[in-house]
Scaffold this motif. Structure first.
Motif, short mmCIF file in Angstrom:
data_model
loop_
_atom_site.label_atom_id
_atom_site.label_comp_id
_atom_site.label_asym_id
_atom_site.label_seq_id
_atom_site.Cartn_x
_atom_site.Cartn_y
_atom_site.Cartn_z
N ASP A 1 -24.77 63.47 62.97
CA ASP A 1 -25.77 62.44 62.70
C ASP A 1 -26.31 61.87 64.01
OD1 ASP A 1 -27.17 60.11 62.04
OD2 ASP A 1 -25.72 59.47 60.54
N PRO A 2 -27.60 62.00 64.28
CA PRO A 2 -28.14 61.50 65.54
C PRO A 2 -28.09 59.98 65.67
CG PRO A 2 -29.91 62.23 64.12
CD PRO A 2 -28.62 62.63 63.45
N ASN A 3 -27.81 59.28 64.58
CA ASN A 3 -27.71 57.82 64.62
C ASN A 3 -26.27 57.33 64.67
OD1 ASN A 3 -30.48 57.19 64.71
ND2 ASN A 3 -30.63 57.70 62.55
N ASN A 4 -25.35 58.23 65.01
CA ASN A 4 -23.94 57.88 65.19
C ASN A 4 -23.44 58.50 66.48
OD1 ASN A 4 -22.40 56.39 62.96
ND2 ASN A 4 -23.78 57.74 61.82
N GLU A 5 -22.64 57.74 67.19
CA GLU A 5 -22.00 58.25 68.40
C GLU A 5 -20.54 57.81 68.39
OE1 GLU A 5 -25.83 58.29 71.41
OE2 GLU A 5 -24.45 56.58 71.52
#
Length: 153
Positions: free
Chosen positions: A52-56
């Motif tokens: 998910d690009p909105n989670n790191e």
């Protein structure tokens, strides 16, 4: 330790150490299952987070030693004129690194990272059973401006 502390996105090889840290605390040992092999739900969650690009999922390391972890989730909102905010969750520092500034550096790094991603606000929650954590976050400038509620399903 600070000048050699490195922050990076977690890799699958870090997962065992991350789960060990999450389980190594009074609350975590009641809700986590640190065993070998790791339960597959941890691997599935890791894969979903990293896809998910909105989670790191971010770790702090000193040389090859895993010292701390947190997750940043980036959320678009209609409020604040369509602004983005970030939520920091799952913050843990290894027992060996507590009290040495590692957590402070990690949170400061995360705040800077959220600014780089264009967020106007960074938020987090801490369990009421963790008064030391609350004081730690307040010392870093976080303010208890809202009443948070959770419903376990």
């Amino acid at each position: 330790m600070g000048e050699s502390l490195m922050f990076k996105l977690a890799e699958k090889k870090d997962l065992d150490g991350i789960i060990a840290m999450l389980a190594d605390d009074e609350l975590g040992n009641k809700r986590e299952r640190y065993e070998h092999p790791l339960p597959s739900n941890y691997v599935k969650a890791f894969d979903a987070i990293t896809a998910d690009p909105n989670n790191e999922l971010v770790i702090a390391c000193y040389e090859d030693e895993l010292l701390a972890v947190l997750q940043i989730t980036y959320i678009p909102y209609l409020t604040y004129q369509g602004g983005w905010r970030a939520t920091i969750e799952g913050v843990r520092t290894s027992a060996a690194a507590r009290g040495k500034g590692t957590g402070t550096e990690l949170i400061q790094w995360a705040i800077q990272r959220t600014k780089e991603r264009g967020c106007h606000l960074v938020q987090l929650t801490t369990d009421k059973a963790r008064p030391d954590a609350l004081r730690f976050y307040e010392k870093l400038g976080f303010k208890a401006t809202h009443q948070g509620l959770k419903l376990h399903l």
